[in-house]
Enzyme design. Structure first.
Site, PDB file in Angstrom:
ATOM      1  N   HIS A 102       0.829  -1.160  -0.101  1.00  0.00           N
ATOM      2  CA  HIS A 102       0.019  -0.044   0.081  1.00  0.00           C
ATOM      3  C   HIS A 102       0.944   1.120   0.087  1.00  0.00           C
ATOM      4  O   HIS A 102       0.673   2.271  -0.869  1.00  0.00           O
ATOM      5  CB  HIS A 102      -0.804   0.139   1.121  1.00  0.00           C
ATOM      6  CG  HIS A 102      -1.631   1.147   1.437  1.00  0.00           C
ATOM      7  ND1 HIS A 102      -2.960   1.354   0.974  1.00  0.00           N
ATOM      8  CD2 HIS A 102      -1.518   2.256   1.746  1.00  0.00           C
ATOM      9  CE1 HIS A 102      -3.648   2.285   1.330  1.00  0.00           C
ATOM     10  NE2 HIS A 102      -2.727   2.986   1.721  1.00  0.00           N
ATOM     11  N   GLU A 103       1.757   1.292   1.054  1.00  0.00           N
ATOM     12  CA  GLU A 103       2.615   2.582   0.999  1.00  0.00           C
ATOM     13  C   GLU A 103       3.471   2.441  -0.123  1.00  0.00           C
ATOM     14  O   GLU A 103       3.943   3.805  -0.592  1.00  0.00           O
ATOM     15  CB  GLU A 103       3.214   2.553   2.618  1.00  0.00           C
ATOM     16  CG  GLU A 103       2.473   2.578   3.464  1.00  0.00           C
ATOM     17  CD  GLU A 103       1.437   3.464   3.759  1.00  0.00           C
ATOM     18  OE1 GLU A 103       1.667   4.731   3.092  1.00  0.00           O
ATOM     19  OE2 GLU A 103       0.489   3.377   4.448  1.00  0.00           O
TER      20      GLU A 103
ATOM     21  N   HIS B 159       1.761   4.425  -2.616  1.00  0.00           N
ATOM     22  CA  HIS B 159       2.019   5.850  -2.580  1.00  0.00           C
ATOM     23  C   HIS B 159       3.433   6.289  -2.815  1.00  0.00           C
ATOM     24  O   HIS B 159       3.731   7.269  -3.502  1.00  0.00           O
ATOM     25  CB  HIS B 159       2.056   6.360  -1.106  1.00  0.00           C
ATOM     26  CG  HIS B 159       0.441   6.352  -0.567  1.00  0.00           C
ATOM     27  ND1 HIS B 159      -0.476   6.945  -1.093  1.00  0.00           N
ATOM     28  CD2 HIS B 159      -0.077   5.559   0.404  1.00  0.00           C
ATOM     29  CE1 HIS B 159      -1.753   6.782  -0.593  1.00  0.00           C
ATOM     30  NE2 HIS B 159      -1.556   5.924   0.492  1.00  0.00           N
TER      31      HIS B 159
ATOM     32  N   GLU C 102      -4.347   7.802  -3.147  1.00  0.00           N
ATOM     33  CA  GLU C 102      -4.833   6.659  -2.581  1.00  0.00           C
ATOM     34  C   GLU C 102      -5.147   5.303  -3.661  1.00  0.00           C
ATOM     35  O   GLU C 102      -5.224   4.275  -3.518  1.00  0.00           O
ATOM     36  CB  GLU C 102      -6.085   6.808  -1.726  1.00  0.00           C
ATOM     37  CG  GLU C 102      -6.728   5.726  -0.968  1.00  0.00           C
ATOM     38  CD  GLU C 102      -5.557   5.523   0.462  1.00  0.00           C
ATOM     39  OE1 GLU C 102      -4.582   6.139   0.660  1.00  0.00           O
ATOM     40  OE2 GLU C 102      -5.804   4.587   1.168  1.00  0.00           O
TER      41      GLU C 102
HETATM   42 ZN    ZN Z   1      -2.995   5.364   1.703  1.00  0.00          ZN
END
Ligand code: ZN
Length: 518
Positions: free
Chosen positions: A281-282, A285, A312
């Site tokens: 997830h990170e 980003h 996101e």
């Molecule tokens: Zn996030």
């Protein structure tokens, strides 16, 4: 910028070139500010909390003064009256000047003293939150939340006049993270989405054929999880020469500037997928941050993300659309088995795929599955909107939280640690931030359908661990353009239609119904 003229090429000594020069200075200062904040969330000893809050407040005030200086306003005005720039509003330079104006108008509305007070309070409130959370004691955090909400309302009052779409103070805060979006706009998306999600979740709950998740419960030491996380990061294309992965209480990503993007995660030894998906997830980003043209355009809107919803969309795409796919596990399982030996010896791809794709109501947002996650977000949206409107007193937050969890997810909240104290956002004054998580899920699903049409071989590539074509697509179509488009414009440009809940529902139903046999 990706193509065409180069932003920053303005005539030597011209207003545009001077403006970009100033932006480089505040971009550099912001990198220092972000590094100091990152340290607070990772390695800072608790004893430094008070002095760190002064450091962060001072840096925030300096940054604010640089960005709102009279010379900045003169230069933006000069660019706007330059026929070469004004005549080409859709060019990279034109879009950059438009966004410089937006930032300047918003920033100059907020007094430096309020900026400093917000930064200092946020820094102290975040420490108070950490302690309140570990003691599960809302009452010790309540005065900080009270103060943070009061300051957020002050900020909203400042920003309201320069937020054209705003109908309520909350909108002025939301606009910071999702330009052009309003509370009513979010309502219009969330209200019909909720019964569709709840219907699917109920349908899955009735199925006797639940995925077996025992395989995920193997105990795996944090160091081995960290090592596997690095392998995945390298393969999906997060540049570890220009970034790091560290541990924290509340995972986040921070892009400081060219060549330095920090990811954080947290390890649970008896559930390795928490850190794996947190890291992916990170990294989503992080790859957005690494893909922004920061070296050439530091401090300029051209080097910024479009919105948090779009940010996101990148993280959720890598976490869910890639990481929870069958193809990902075709590639990743042999590697995981080797690093985690003997833990996954008896695991097979189909079993892993089913185990990581469950849907059942739970207490913690960051550990929630793809389907129930958005209900967690809807609860927070409702609460923070009422807090800013003044219709919900801070003291009633725990009871309201618990009631909504029962109503939306059917779960009983046992304590505030697993209830209204689980998220750091409000302590930092991040109000209007939560709804962007669900926007991100919706954008990710809609982009994913387009990407699969553009890259028909994508699934086969993923099963071979070839993530380069996907990353390149995201970079060329999204990352490289900075804030050239608004989120809704980007969505129309890439997918040919406005944001819709249909792709997300197609994705969830298409994946979960076969897994649950319904
Ligand atoms: Zn996030």
């Amino acid at each position: 910028m990706a193509t065409g003229e180069s932003v920053g090429a303005g005539r030597p000594g011209g207003a545009y070139a001077e403006l970009c020069g100033l932006a480089r200075r505040w971009g550099t200062l912001k990198a220092v500010h972000d590094l100091v904040s990152w340290d607070q969330e990772t390695y800072m000893p608790p004893g430094a909390a008070a002095s760190r809050s002064e450091q962060v407040a001072m840096l925030s005030e300096m940054l604010h003064e640089q960005r709102t200086g009279g010379r900045v306003g003169e230069l933006i005005a000069a660019c706007e009256s330059d026929p070469d720039i004004a005549g080409t509003p859709d060019s990279d330079v034109g879009a950059n000047v438009r966004e410089f104006r937006r930032d300047f108008d918003r920033a100059t509305r907020i007094p430096t003293a309020l900026v400093g007070e917000l930064a200092k309070t946020a820094s102290l409130a975040a420490e108070a939150w950490k302690q309140a959370r570990s003691a599960s004691d809302f009452s010790s955090f309540a005065p900080w939340l009270e103060k943070m909400m009061r300051l957020s309302r002050d900020k909203a009052a400042c920003l309201l006049p320069c937020t054209p779409a705003a109908k309520e103070p909350y909108d002025a805060l939301l606009d910071e993270y999702e330009p052009g979006m309003t509370g009513a706009g979010i309502d219009a998306i969330f209200t019909p989405l909720r019964p569709r999600l709840s219907g699917l979740i109920a349908e899955l709950a009735r199925s006797p054929r639940k995925p077996d998740t025992a395989i995920l419960g193997a105990t795996i030491p944090a160091e081995r999880q960290h090592s596997f996380g690095h392998t995945v990061l390298g393969a999906i294309g997060f540049d570890l020469h220009a970034g790091r992965l560290d541990t924290t209480t509340h995972p986040f990503c921070s892009g400081f500037g060219p060549g330095d993007t920090r990811l954080t995660t947290r390890y649970r030894e008896e559930r390795f997928t928490d850190a794996l998906y947190g890291t992916m997830h990170e990294a989503g980003h992080g790859m957005y941050e690494q893909g922004l043209p920061k070296a050439a355009h530091l401090g300029q809107p051209a080097a910024d993300a479009i919105s948090l919803g779009i940010h996101e969309s990148q993280s959720r795409m890598w976490e869910n659309f890639v990481g929870r796919s069958r193809e990902f596990w075709v590639w990743a399982l042999p590697l995981a088995r080797a690093v985690f030996r003997p833990a996954l010896e008896h695991a097979d791809v189909e079993g892993m795929y089913r185990a990581v794709n469950t849907a059942s109501p739970s207490l913690i947002r960051v550990e929630a599955d793809e389907a129930t996650y958005n209900l967690h977000v809807m609860i927070r949206f409702q609460i923070e909107r009422a807090l800013i409107a003044g219709s919900l007193p801070v003291r009633d937050v725990p009871a309201t939280w618990n009631r909504l969890y029962k109503d939306y997810l059917g779960v009983d909240v046992p304590d505030d640690r697993r209830g209204c104290l689980q998220d750091v956002h409000w302590s930092f004054g991040l109000v209007g931030y939560f709804p962007t998580y669900t926007l991100g899920n919706l954008y990710a699903a809609q982009f994913w359908e387009t990407i699969n049409r553009s890259l028909p071989d994508l699934r086969a590539q993923m099963s071979r661990g070839e993530f380069g074509p996907l990353r390149a697509w995201l970079n060329t179509n999204i990352h490289a353009h900075g804030r050239r488009d608004r989120a809704d414009e980007l969505c129309r440009r890439l997918t040919g239609r406005p944001l819709s809940a249909d792709p997300l529902m197609r994705h969830l139903e298409g994946k979960l119904r076969p897994i649950y046999g319904v």
